[in-house]
Scaffold this motif. Structure first.
Motif, PDB file in Angstrom:
ATOM      1  N   PHE A 141     -10.924  21.266 -15.278  1.00 46.33           N
ATOM      2  CA  PHE A 141     -12.035  20.358 -15.524  1.00 46.33           C
ATOM      3  C   PHE A 141     -13.051  21.067 -16.413  1.00 46.33           C
ATOM      4  O   PHE A 141     -13.304  22.250 -16.250  1.00 46.33           O
ATOM      5  CB  PHE A 141     -12.708  19.967 -14.211  1.00 46.33           C
ATOM      6  N   ARG A 178      -7.947  24.011 -10.449  1.00 48.44           N
ATOM      7  CA  ARG A 178      -7.376  23.927  -9.113  1.00 48.44           C
ATOM      8  C   ARG A 178      -5.861  23.970  -9.237  1.00 48.44           C
ATOM      9  O   ARG A 178      -5.303  23.520 -10.237  1.00 48.44           O
ATOM     10  CB  ARG A 178      -7.835  22.681  -8.380  1.00 48.44           C
ATOM     11  N   PRO A 216      -3.431  19.237  -5.902  1.00 46.12           N
ATOM     12  CA  PRO A 216      -4.320  18.284  -5.227  1.00 46.12           C
ATOM     13  C   PRO A 216      -4.603  18.759  -3.811  1.00 46.12           C
ATOM     14  O   PRO A 216      -3.754  19.333  -3.155  1.00 46.12           O
ATOM     15  CB  PRO A 216      -3.505  16.994  -5.229  1.00 46.12           C
ATOM     16  N   ASN A 217      -5.832  18.543  -3.362  1.00 47.63           N
ATOM     17  CA  ASN A 217      -6.292  18.977  -2.039  1.00 47.63           C
ATOM     18  C   ASN A 217      -6.431  20.488  -1.929  1.00 47.63           C
ATOM     19  O   ASN A 217      -6.668  21.014  -0.851  1.00 47.63           O
ATOM     20  CB  ASN A 217      -5.367  18.470  -0.915  1.00 47.63           C
ATOM     21  N   LEU A 257     -19.285  15.868 -15.708  1.00 50.66           N
ATOM     22  CA  LEU A 257     -17.874  16.046 -16.020  1.00 50.66           C
ATOM     23  C   LEU A 257     -17.586  15.476 -17.407  1.00 50.66           C
ATOM     24  O   LEU A 257     -17.919  14.327 -17.697  1.00 50.66           O
ATOM     25  CB  LEU A 257     -16.998  15.354 -14.980  1.00 50.66           C
ATOM     26  N   GLU A 307     -14.224  11.531 -19.890  1.00 51.24           N
ATOM     27  CA  GLU A 307     -15.149  10.630 -19.215  1.00 51.24           C
ATOM     28  C   GLU A 307     -15.807   9.717 -20.255  1.00 51.24           C
ATOM     29  O   GLU A 307     -15.880  10.032 -21.453  1.00 51.24           O
ATOM     30  CB  GLU A 307     -16.211  11.422 -18.458  1.00 51.24           C
ATOM     31  N   THR A 350      -4.503  21.546 -12.868  1.00 54.62           N
ATOM     32  CA  THR A 350      -5.581  20.715 -13.392  1.00 54.62           C
ATOM     33  C   THR A 350      -6.799  21.572 -13.682  1.00 54.62           C
ATOM     34  O   THR A 350      -7.162  22.433 -12.882  1.00 54.62           O
ATOM     35  CB  THR A 350      -5.982  19.621 -12.385  1.00 54.62           C
ATOM     36  N   PHE A 406     -14.506  27.815 -10.049  1.00 55.07           N
ATOM     37  CA  PHE A 406     -15.293  27.642 -11.264  1.00 55.07           C
ATOM     38  C   PHE A 406     -15.347  28.932 -12.074  1.00 55.07           C
ATOM     39  O   PHE A 406     -15.373  30.045 -11.519  1.00 55.07           O
ATOM     40  CB  PHE A 406     -16.717  27.212 -10.917  1.00 55.07           C
ATOM     41  N   GLY A 407     -15.380  28.764 -13.387  1.00 60.92           N
ATOM     42  CA  GLY A 407     -15.674  29.873 -14.266  1.00 60.92           C
ATOM     43  C   GLY A 407     -17.158  30.175 -14.234  1.00 60.92           C
ATOM     44  O   GLY A 407     -17.945  29.441 -13.641  1.00 60.92           O
ATOM     45  N   SER A 408     -17.544  31.259 -14.903  1.00 63.54           N
ATOM     46  CA  SER A 408     -18.936  31.692 -14.871  1.00 63.54           C
ATOM     47  C   SER A 408     -19.790  30.996 -15.908  1.00 63.54           C
ATOM     48  O   SER A 408     -21.000  31.216 -15.961  1.00 63.54           O
ATOM     49  CB  SER A 408     -19.010  33.210 -15.052  1.00 63.54           C
ATOM     50  N   SER A 457     -27.822  18.375 -13.258  1.00 61.93           N
ATOM     51  CA  SER A 457     -26.548  18.567 -12.593  1.00 61.93           C
ATOM     52  C   SER A 457     -25.420  18.754 -13.599  1.00 61.93           C
ATOM     53  O   SER A 457     -25.633  18.729 -14.806  1.00 61.93           O
ATOM     54  CB  SER A 457     -26.243  17.367 -11.696  1.00 61.93           C
ATOM     55  N   LEU A 458     -24.229  18.928 -13.080  1.00 63.46           N
ATOM     56  CA  LEU A 458     -23.063  19.076 -13.931  1.00 63.46           C
ATOM     57  C   LEU A 458     -22.518  17.702 -14.280  1.00 63.46           C
ATOM     58  O   LEU A 458     -22.317  16.850 -13.412  1.00 63.46           O
ATOM     59  CB  LEU A 458     -21.976  19.873 -13.215  1.00 63.46           C
ATOM     60  N   TYR A 471     -11.338  24.087  -5.566  1.00 63.13           N
ATOM     61  CA  TYR A 471     -11.773  24.173  -6.951  1.00 63.13           C
ATOM     62  C   TYR A 471     -12.385  25.554  -7.179  1.00 63.13           C
ATOM     63  O   TYR A 471     -13.221  25.982  -6.410  1.00 63.13           O
ATOM     64  CB  TYR A 471     -12.842  23.122  -7.247  1.00 63.13           C
ATOM     65  N   TYR A 499     -17.084  20.839 -17.594  1.00 67.07           N
ATOM     66  CA  TYR A 499     -18.385  20.254 -17.291  1.00 67.07           C
ATOM     67  C   TYR A 499     -19.420  20.727 -18.317  1.00 67.07           C
ATOM     68  O   TYR A 499     -19.310  21.799 -18.904  1.00 67.07           O
ATOM     69  CB  TYR A 499     -18.874  20.689 -15.905  1.00 67.07           C
ATOM     70  N   ILE A 515     -19.156  24.673 -18.315  1.00 67.75           N
ATOM     71  CA  ILE A 515     -18.484  25.323 -17.185  1.00 67.75           C
ATOM     72  C   ILE A 515     -17.104  24.701 -16.992  1.00 67.75           C
ATOM     73  O   ILE A 515     -16.961  23.475 -17.027  1.00 67.75           O
ATOM     74  CB  ILE A 515     -19.285  25.154 -15.878  1.00 67.75           C
TER      75      ILE A 515
END
Lengths: 114, 115
Positions: free
Chosen positions: B34, B97, B100-101, B46, B59, B32, B106-108, B43-44, B104, B36, B93
């Motif tokens: 994501f 992941r 699940p669980n 999604l 979204e 998965t 993140f890219g730069s 804030s970010l 996460y 953003y 960004i």
């Protein structure tokens, strides 16, 4: 829906001061809680996390305890350094709420002066 | 540890052109990813969630025809901003992941400026 409410910034402290950044959440299930840090012009880095009630996440002198009774996950550090200057995001992931996505607070900018 | 590479780190394009942003998981297979968007001092937000081999889930309020997301392999997802306009200028960004669980990563980030 799930949400995160985070202390508004900016926060300015002197080096070696005590830091607290408040974070509270609402969630339908049993979320995992996170603090991420973002340095200028960069992506997010995981600072610490807690996956269940009463867990304490810690890293680099930062700590946060998952308080289910107060739905809080406040970030603390006993003595901040100039290098801690960054934006801090509180976040939750509520897989039992039907989604695996992260929900972020608005971020708190911290500036530490020498 | 898990590393996500995002490219380019910044891009300037003219209005009306399209821009592609790549997000690669370097040392793990990302089931998965994501995407953003982050506005200045905010804030970010999604934009969409993508699973390998299937269509992205957008979204509410995100134009799927404008922000095309492709997750063709377990290590690569792309975001294409089509017919870009100045209001699309932002910091994008990606995050990935493995399961699940799982954590996460993140890219730069990519700073997009549309002129």
């Amino acid at each position: 829906g799930d949400s995160v409410t985070q202390m508004e910034g900016p926060v300015t402290l002197s080096e070696e001061a005590f830091l607290t950044i408040n974070c509270t959440y609402t969630a339908t299930g049993y979320p995992s809680l996170f603090w991420y840090v973002q340095y200028p012009g960069e992506g997010l880095q995981l600072l610490l996390k807690a996956t269940k009630a009463d867990d304490k996440g810690s890293n680099k002198g930062f700590e946060a305890t998952y308080r289910k009774e107060t739905t809080s996950f406040h970030l603390e550090k006993g003595s901040v350094q100039v290098s801690d200057s960054a934006v801090y995001f509180c976040a939750l992931s509520d897989s039992q709420g039907g989604s695996e996505k992260l929900v972020f607070g608005k971020g708190t900018k911290l500036t530490v002066n020498p | 540890g898990a590393v996500v590479s995002q490219h380019p780190s910044w891009v300037i394009c003219k209005s009306g052109t399209s821009v592609k942003i790549e997000c690669r998981s370097l040392d793990f297979q990302a089931t998965t990813m994501f995407w953003y968007r982050q506005f200045p001092k905010q804030s970010l937000m999604l934009m969409a969630t993508s699973n390998e081999g299937s269509k992205a889930t957008y979204e509410q309020g995100v134009e799927k025809d404008k922000f095309l997301i492709n997750h063709a392999s377990l290590t690569l997802s792309t975001l294409t901003v089509t017919s870009a306009h100045p209001e699309d200028s932002s910091f994008y960004i990606c995050s990935a992941r493995a399961f699940p669980n799982y954590g996460y990563t993140f890219g730069s980030g990519t700073r997009l400026t549309v002129v």
